[in-house]
Design a protein around this motif. Structure first.
Motif, mmCIF file in Angstrom:
data_model
loop_
_atom_site.group_PDB
_atom_site.id
_atom_site.type_symbol
_atom_site.label_atom_id
_atom_site.label_comp_id
_atom_site.label_asym_id
_atom_site.label_seq_id
_atom_site.Cartn_x
_atom_site.Cartn_y
_atom_site.Cartn_z
ATOM 1 N N LYS A 73 0.831 -1.296 0.064
ATOM 2 C CA LYS A 73 0.029 0.034 0.010
ATOM 3 C C LYS A 73 0.799 1.235 -0.019
ATOM 4 C CE LYS A 73 -4.422 1.458 1.741
ATOM 5 N NZ LYS A 73 -5.644 1.262 2.559
ATOM 6 N N TYR A 74 1.939 1.358 0.772
ATOM 7 C CA TYR A 74 2.718 2.629 0.826
ATOM 8 C C TYR A 74 3.909 2.494 -0.052
ATOM 9 C CZ TYR A 74 -0.473 3.131 4.707
ATOM 10 O OH TYR A 74 -1.590 3.295 5.461
ATOM 11 N N GLN A 75 4.620 1.468 -0.482
ATOM 12 C CA GLN A 75 5.565 1.244 -1.419
ATOM 13 C C GLN A 75 6.724 2.174 -0.888
ATOM 14 O OE1 GLN A 75 4.170 1.557 -5.735
ATOM 15 N NE2 GLN A 75 2.342 1.359 -5.230
ATOM 16 N N LYS A 142 -10.319 2.145 -16.131
ATOM 17 C CA LYS A 142 -9.310 2.159 -15.296
ATOM 18 C C LYS A 142 -8.513 3.334 -15.004
ATOM 19 C CE LYS A 142 -6.782 -1.726 -14.459
ATOM 20 N NZ LYS A 142 -5.873 -2.575 -14.454
ATOM 21 N N LEU A 143 -8.742 4.168 -14.071
ATOM 22 C CA LEU A 143 -8.186 5.507 -13.922
ATOM 23 C C LEU A 143 -6.791 5.409 -12.909
ATOM 24 C CD1 LEU A 143 -8.350 8.462 -14.555
ATOM 25 C CD2 LEU A 143 -9.954 8.535 -12.344
ATOM 26 N N ASP A 144 -5.888 5.753 -13.459
ATOM 27 C CA ASP A 144 -4.521 5.987 -12.677
ATOM 28 C C ASP A 144 -4.804 7.123 -11.731
ATOM 29 O OD1 ASP A 144 -2.029 6.490 -11.643
ATOM 30 O OD2 ASP A 144 -0.990 6.784 -13.608
ATOM 31 N N GLU A 145 -4.687 6.664 -10.521
ATOM 32 C CA GLU A 145 -4.967 7.503 -9.157
ATOM 33 C C GLU A 145 -3.929 8.699 -9.093
ATOM 34 O OE1 GLU A 145 -2.665 5.811 -5.424
ATOM 35 O OE2 GLU A 145 -4.669 5.308 -5.605
ATOM 36 N N GLU A 146 -2.829 8.690 -9.754
ATOM 37 C CA GLU A 146 -1.896 9.751 -9.844
ATOM 38 C C GLU A 146 -2.324 10.966 -10.746
ATOM 39 O OE1 GLU A 146 1.896 8.585 -10.924
ATOM 40 O OE2 GLU A 146 2.404 6.984 -9.528
ATOM 41 N N LYS A 147 -3.395 10.598 -11.634
ATOM 42 C CA LYS A 147 -3.973 11.622 -12.559
ATOM 43 C C LYS A 147 -5.057 12.379 -11.665
ATOM 44 C CE LYS A 147 -2.690 9.475 -16.953
ATOM 45 N NZ LYS A 147 -3.265 8.911 -18.012
ATOM 46 N N GLU A 179 -10.136 2.532 -1.326
ATOM 47 C CA GLU A 179 -9.424 2.117 -2.584
ATOM 48 C C GLU A 179 -8.244 2.832 -2.912
ATOM 49 O OE1 GLU A 179 -12.709 2.565 -5.052
ATOM 50 O OE2 GLU A 179 -13.863 0.974 -4.356
ATOM 51 N N ILE A 180 -7.901 4.156 -2.477
ATOM 52 C CA ILE A 180 -6.920 4.923 -3.037
ATOM 53 C C ILE A 180 -5.688 4.617 -1.801
ATOM 54 C CG2 ILE A 180 -8.223 6.566 -4.439
ATOM 55 C CD1 ILE A 180 -8.418 8.343 -2.274
ATOM 56 N N SER A 181 -4.728 5.386 -2.408
ATOM 57 C CA SER A 181 -3.404 5.285 -1.710
ATOM 58 C C SER A 181 -3.463 6.037 -0.223
ATOM 59 C CB SER A 181 -1.978 5.670 -2.230
ATOM 60 O OG SER A 181 -1.994 4.712 -3.617
ATOM 61 N N GLU A 182 -3.183 5.654 0.922
ATOM 62 C CA GLU A 182 -3.364 6.666 1.881
ATOM 63 C C GLU A 182 -2.063 7.375 2.062
ATOM 64 O OE1 GLU A 182 -3.836 4.204 5.420
ATOM 65 O OE2 GLU A 182 -5.821 3.185 4.778
ATOM 66 N N TYR A 192 -14.738 16.321 0.444
ATOM 67 C CA TYR A 192 -13.677 16.582 -0.489
ATOM 68 C C TYR A 192 -12.232 15.544 0.247
ATOM 69 C CZ TYR A 192 -15.629 20.577 -2.524
ATOM 70 O OH TYR A 192 -16.509 21.527 -3.137
ATOM 71 N N ILE A 193 -11.515 15.177 -0.980
ATOM 72 C CA ILE A 193 -10.485 14.375 -0.573
ATOM 73 C C ILE A 193 -9.418 14.890 -1.740
ATOM 74 C CG2 ILE A 193 -9.108 12.225 -0.901
ATOM 75 C CD1 ILE A 193 -11.931 10.872 -0.655
ATOM 76 N N ILE A 194 -8.059 15.142 -1.301
ATOM 77 C CA ILE A 194 -7.039 15.845 -2.228
ATOM 78 C C ILE A 194 -5.766 14.905 -2.308
ATOM 79 C CG2 ILE A 194 -7.972 18.184 -1.802
ATOM 80 C CD1 ILE A 194 -4.344 17.378 -0.342
#
Length: 229
Positions: A73-75, A142-147, A179-182, A192-194
């Motif tokens: 999860k954190y890499q 499939k959406l790259d979360e970095e975008k 689902e997204i990276s903490e 809101y989430i940023i």
């Protein structure tokens, strides 16, 4: 740039001894005595490397489970410290791909060398991309979360803002947080989430991303400050 080390060790004296070594060598240290505290720190702080004791008290292999979570999860790079010489436990630890494995007692110089090698090696390996599935009409994308710049709740839907377009997906803030990276995203407001990597300016009340004003509510302010410091 200051390097922040997450030190996870259940024994107070060992933790204090190791922290002293790290501090004397110029590292900032965040301490945890168990996996729960470690995961809370990882969610809030930007960690350069984690040092994990395999035996964290209640579960003799809890450090290995934590290493696996960090890997998935954190890499971030992590190394194990342990008094174990049992080949079965060593094999389980190695399967989580630590950057090093030091047996107690260890030399101070060996610890620092292992850390620096791990930090430098990790910089050469591209981080694994994380994708989330979002609905776009009748299709699943499939959406790259970095975008993703930021996410806004809109009734029963979420609006996911990227540079190119806005994706609308039937979901909730609570669900997408799982689902997204903490280590990349933080909630600033109930709606809101940023993405911390997209922040241009911030204050105690607002964050600006791509010229858009995202509110920061009082309930989330402390968490946001720790996350983006």
């Amino acid at each position: 740039m200051e390097k922040t080390i997450l030190l996870v060790e259940d024994d107070f004296l060992n933790r204090r001894f190791t922290k002293k070594i790290l501090s004397e060598n110029g590292y900032a240290v965040s301490e945890a005595k168990n996996s729960k505290e470690a995961l809370e720190i990882l969610q809030k702080e930007s960690i350069t490397l984690a040092i994990l004791d395999i035996n964290l008290g209640e579960n003799e292999q809890d450090g290995i489970s934590l290493g696996l979570k960090i890997k998935e999860k954190y890499q971030i790079p992590f190394i194990y410290l342990t008094a174990y010489e049992n080949q079965e436990i060593i094999g389980k630890a190695v399967s989580t791909s630590p950057y090093s494995y030091l047996t107690k007692p260890f030399k101070n110089s060996d610890l620092i060398a292992s850390m620096e090698i791990a930090i430098r090696q990790s910089a050469y390996f591209p981080k694994q991309k994380h994708f989330i599935n979002v609905k776009e009409g009748e299709y699943s994308v499939k959406l790259d979360e970095e975008k993703i710049n930021y996410i806004e709740s809109d009734g029963n839907y979420l609006l996911l803002y990227t540079d190119d377009k806005i994706y609308k997906s039937r979901s909730t803030i609570k669900k997408i947080l799982s689902e997204i990276s903490e280590s990349t995203f933080v909630q600033t407001h109930r709606a809101y989430i940023i993405n911390k990597n997209k922040i241009e300016k911030f204050s105690n009340r607002n964050i600006i991303i791509k010229g858009n004003l995202i509110p920061v509510s009082e309930n989330y302010l402390d968490n946001v400050k720790q996350f983006i410091r």
